[in-house]
Design a protein around this motif. Structure first.
Motif, PDB file in Angstrom:
ATOM      1  N   PRO A 156      30.056  28.129  25.823  1.00 59.61           N
ATOM      2  CA  PRO A 156      28.429  28.323  26.170  1.00 59.61           C
ATOM      3  C   PRO A 156      28.142  29.651  25.703  1.00 59.61           C
ATOM      4  N   ASP A 157      26.795  29.906  25.654  1.00 65.24           N
ATOM      5  CA  ASP A 157      25.960  30.963  25.451  1.00 65.24           C
ATOM      6  C   ASP A 157      26.061  31.746  26.585  1.00 65.24           C
ATOM      7  N   GLY A 158      25.706  33.021  26.125  1.00 64.01           N
ATOM      8  CA  GLY A 158      25.555  34.210  27.317  1.00 64.01           C
ATOM      9  C   GLY A 158      26.812  34.862  27.482  1.00 64.01           C
ATOM     10  N   ALA A 159      26.444  36.043  28.111  1.00 64.91           N
ATOM     11  CA  ALA A 159      27.733  36.933  28.366  1.00 64.91           C
ATOM     12  C   ALA A 159      28.551  36.510  29.330  1.00 64.91           C
ATOM     13  N   SER A 160      28.174  36.007  30.533  1.00 62.73           N
ATOM     14  CA  SER A 160      28.929  35.338  31.528  1.00 62.73           C
ATOM     15  C   SER A 160      28.934  33.959  31.187  1.00 62.73           C
ATOM     16  N   LYS A 161      30.369  33.433  30.933  1.00 55.80           N
ATOM     17  CA  LYS A 161      30.738  31.830  30.828  1.00 55.80           C
ATOM     18  C   LYS A 161      31.511  31.275  31.702  1.00 55.80           C
ATOM     19  N   LEU A 162      31.110  30.158  31.860  1.00 59.18           N
ATOM     20  CA  LEU A 162      32.087  29.071  32.798  1.00 59.18           C
ATOM     21  C   LEU A 162      32.734  28.165  31.665  1.00 59.18           C
ATOM     22  N   MET A 163      34.069  28.269  31.372  1.00 60.16           N
ATOM     23  CA  MET A 163      34.632  27.470  30.444  1.00 60.16           C
ATOM     24  C   MET A 163      35.749  26.532  31.019  1.00 60.16           C
ATOM     25  N   SER A 164      35.668  25.388  30.701  1.00 56.12           N
ATOM     26  CA  SER A 164      36.610  24.320  31.023  1.00 56.12           C
ATOM     27  C   SER A 164      37.646  24.173  29.996  1.00 56.12           C
ATOM     28  N   VAL A 165      38.791  24.046  30.493  1.00 55.34           N
ATOM     29  CA  VAL A 165      40.050  24.170  29.610  1.00 55.34           C
ATOM     30  C   VAL A 165      40.956  22.995  30.104  1.00 55.34           C
ATOM     31  N   GLU A 166      40.706  22.009  29.125  1.00 55.20           N
ATOM     32  CA  GLU A 166      41.528  20.568  29.420  1.00 55.20           C
ATOM     33  C   GLU A 166      42.967  20.972  29.285  1.00 55.20           C
ATOM     34  N   HIS A 167      43.824  20.044  30.028  1.00 57.15           N
ATOM     35  CA  HIS A 167      45.146  20.217  29.588  1.00 57.15           C
ATOM     36  C   HIS A 167      45.702  18.342  29.833  1.00 57.15           C
ATOM     37  N   LEU A 191      34.463  33.980  32.572  1.00 59.29           N
ATOM     38  CA  LEU A 191      34.477  35.042  31.728  1.00 59.29           C
ATOM     39  C   LEU A 191      33.166  35.718  31.749  1.00 59.29           C
ATOM     40  N   ASP A 192      33.452  37.061  31.953  1.00 54.39           N
ATOM     41  CA  ASP A 192      32.247  38.195  31.835  1.00 54.39           C
ATOM     42  C   ASP A 192      32.517  39.056  30.416  1.00 54.39           C
ATOM     43  N   LEU A 193      31.661  38.644  29.404  1.00 56.88           N
ATOM     44  CA  LEU A 193      31.992  39.428  28.281  1.00 56.88           C
ATOM     45  C   LEU A 193      30.829  40.566  27.904  1.00 56.88           C
ATOM     46  N   ARG A 231      35.450  41.585  30.396  1.00 52.92           N
ATOM     47  CA  ARG A 231      35.262  42.871  31.469  1.00 52.92           C
ATOM     48  C   ARG A 231      35.885  42.135  32.537  1.00 52.92           C
ATOM     49  N   ARG A 232      35.930  40.651  32.695  1.00 55.81           N
ATOM     50  CA  ARG A 232      36.323  39.958  34.239  1.00 55.81           C
ATOM     51  C   ARG A 232      36.795  38.610  33.631  1.00 55.81           C
ATOM     52  N   ALA A 233      37.704  38.153  34.344  1.00 61.26           N
ATOM     53  CA  ALA A 233      38.117  36.829  34.381  1.00 61.26           C
ATOM     54  C   ALA A 233      38.312  36.232  35.809  1.00 61.26           C
ATOM     55  N   ALA A 234      37.994  35.126  36.125  1.00 60.54           N
ATOM     56  CA  ALA A 234      38.176  34.836  37.417  1.00 60.54           C
ATOM     57  C   ALA A 234      38.275  33.190  37.440  1.00 60.54           C
ATOM     58  N   LEU A 235      39.128  32.516  38.581  1.00 63.93           N
ATOM     59  CA  LEU A 235      39.262  31.207  38.541  1.00 63.93           C
ATOM     60  C   LEU A 235      39.896  30.815  40.112  1.00 63.93           C
ATOM     61  N   LEU A 236      39.910  29.708  40.510  1.00 62.76           N
ATOM     62  CA  LEU A 236      40.226  28.895  41.768  1.00 62.76           C
ATOM     63  C   LEU A 236      41.557  28.448  41.536  1.00 62.76           C
ATOM     64  N   ARG A 237      42.330  28.996  42.704  1.00 61.41           N
ATOM     65  CA  ARG A 237      43.429  28.036  42.933  1.00 61.41           C
ATOM     66  C   ARG A 237      43.795  27.749  44.178  1.00 61.41           C
ATOM     67  N   THR A 238      44.817  26.999  44.697  1.00 63.16           N
ATOM     68  CA  THR A 238      45.143  26.722  46.127  1.00 63.16           C
ATOM     69  C   THR A 238      46.770  26.887  45.993  1.00 63.16           C
ATOM     70  N   THR A 239      47.020  27.056  47.352  1.00 66.99           N
ATOM     71  CA  THR A 239      48.593  27.315  47.603  1.00 66.99           C
ATOM     72  C   THR A 239      48.767  26.650  49.022  1.00 66.99           C
ATOM     73  N   ARG A 240      50.191  26.427  49.344  1.00 62.64           N
ATOM     74  CA  ARG A 240      50.591  25.830  50.700  1.00 62.64           C
ATOM     75  C   ARG A 240      52.064  26.224  50.764  1.00 62.64           C
ATOM     76  N   ARG A 241      52.069  26.664  51.948  1.00 63.61           N
ATOM     77  CA  ARG A 241      53.634  27.230  52.492  1.00 63.61           C
ATOM     78  C   ARG A 241      54.272  25.929  52.859  1.00 63.61           C
ATOM     79  N   MET A 242      55.459  25.644  52.181  1.00 63.80           N
ATOM     80  CA  MET A 242      56.345  24.290  52.507  1.00 63.80           C
ATOM     81  C   MET A 242      57.349  24.353  53.299  1.00 63.80           C
ATOM     82  N   MET A 243      58.221  25.429  53.183  1.00 66.74           N
ATOM     83  CA  MET A 243      59.362  25.754  53.886  1.00 66.74           C
ATOM     84  C   MET A 243      59.982  27.106  54.024  1.00 66.74           C
TER      85      MET A 243
END
Length: 373
Positions: A306-317, A326-328, A338-350
């Motif tokens: 994507p264009d621009g200094a702030s980008k949302l980039m989808s990485v397929e697996h 990404l903030d560039l 300058r910054r990288a961010a993403l969303l995760r989740t978690t769960r306590r199981m035992m």
């Protein structure tokens, strides 16, 4: 009956990984003794890990060691340990951004950090690479909640979101974003981008190996010729990336890239390092997205950026995608992350105790040396 040592622990899913979380104060401080304990806890070395808690896969044979912060600009220390399934090896050279998702909730529920209402922000010192990140955890009424509507590929169902902001991760392990100073190095005739934005990764065009990059995980894992070629490059890349001899290390990760298939920025097949990842590591995704944004990299002309200094980039697996923010700075020809961010989740199981034979560790020796080490 042979005596066994009881070690308090929690089994948690962090992102698309799963592992055992310990308080640092409950494990021995000397590295060699701690490694022996962790190997026995997980049941390594054994391909099935039948005599331990490991899941016979690199993604489920991970350990998080958590304690009070050792530096003033963070709240919590997090040391990640990758226990190798079929070798007597515990590697603490890389971070794990997936297991990181569980560190904040674990720390709160262990009484290491007070929860706020409705969210708690915590700065975590990633001991492996000496970097700091900020996580945001949902804690309504000051209590960690695992229920929510956030969804990540590779994990069934939904859960509460954990937002992770990585701060200044460039060169965290290798000393520089591009440890050789080059956007591309040629190894075994293959153009490679050797890059570290939180995880040392070698990025390569899948077509250079005569592969499409869209092969499924089983096809990749059964491709002995491809894996041998990738390992040859990895062993040569290690010293170039200031990692030394990487024969017994899990870094650098090796990533084949291909054009996007489902409207993303890029398609990936990552090896960690000898097994094709079922998804993709968090910090590997950040690093690969960064490589895609570098003009002239091995992903240039493949990735859709994507264009621009702030980008949302989808990485397929192999089972979905990870979206990286990404903030560039510094312009298109010499971007600085300058910054990288993403969303995760978690769960306590035992929660409970891991048991190891007393002749591995008696539960006392090594603890009194913690303050000195």
């Amino acid at each position: 009956m042979t005596a066994q040592t009881r070690i308090p622990c929690v089994l948690m899913r962090g992102g698309t990984s799963k592992g055992v979380y310990f308080l640092a104060s409950d494990l021995p401080a000397p590295r060699d003794l701690r490694d022996r304990v962790l190997l026995r806890v997980m049941g390594s070395p054994d391909p099935r890990q039948i005599d331990g808690l490991g899941g016979a896969d690199p993604l489920t044979t991970k350990v998080a060691i958590v304690g009070p912060s050792s530096r003033p600009d963070a709240d919590i220390d997090y040391l990640f340990a990758q226990v190798v399934v079929d070798e007597p090896t515990v590697d603490i050279s890389p971070n794990c951004g997936n297991m990181l998702a569980g560190v904040g909730p674990f720390a709160i529920e262990a009484g290491l950090f007070p929860a706020a209402d409705p969210v708690t922000r915590m700065r975590i010192h990633m001991v492996n690479t000496q970097n700091v990140c900020e996580v945001t955890i949902r804690t309504p009424s000051g209590t960690v909640t695992y229920d929510g509507d956030a969804r990540i590929d590779g994990v069934p169902g939904t859960a509460a979101p954990v937002m992770i902001d990585f701060l200044d991760t460039a060169g965290s392990t290798c000393g520089a974003l591009l440890p050789t100073g080059n956007v591309v190095d040629v190894i075994d005739g293959i153009p490679c981008t050797l890059i570290d934005n939180g995880m040392p990764v070698v990025v390569m065009d899948a077509r250079r190996f005569g592969r499409t990059g869209f092969e499924d995980r089983d096809a990749m894992n059964n491709d002995a010729e491809l894996k041998a070629a990738i390992e040859s490059i990895r062993l040569k890349a290690g010293p170039l990336m200031n990692l030394g001899d990487v024969t017994l290390k899990v870094v650098p990760k090796m990533c084949l890239v291909a054009p996007p298939a489902h409207g993303s920025a890029v398609t990936t097949r990552c090896f960690i390092p000898h097994v094709c990842h079922a998804t993709i590591g968090v910090l590997a995704a950040v690093t690969i997205a960064t490589a895609c944004a570098l003009p002239g990299s091995a992903a240039d002309g493949i990735a859709v950026v994507p264009d621009g200094a702030s980008k949302l980039m989808s990485v397929e697996h192999t089972t979905g995608e990870v979206t990286v923010g990404l903030d560039l700075e510094g312009g298109a020809n010499a971007p600085v992350v300058r910054r990288a961010a993403l969303l995760r989740t978690t769960r306590r199981m035992m929660e409970g105790f891991a048991l190891v034979p007393a002749d591995v560790w008696d539960g006392r020796s090594g603890l009194d040396r913690r303050a000195a080490e």
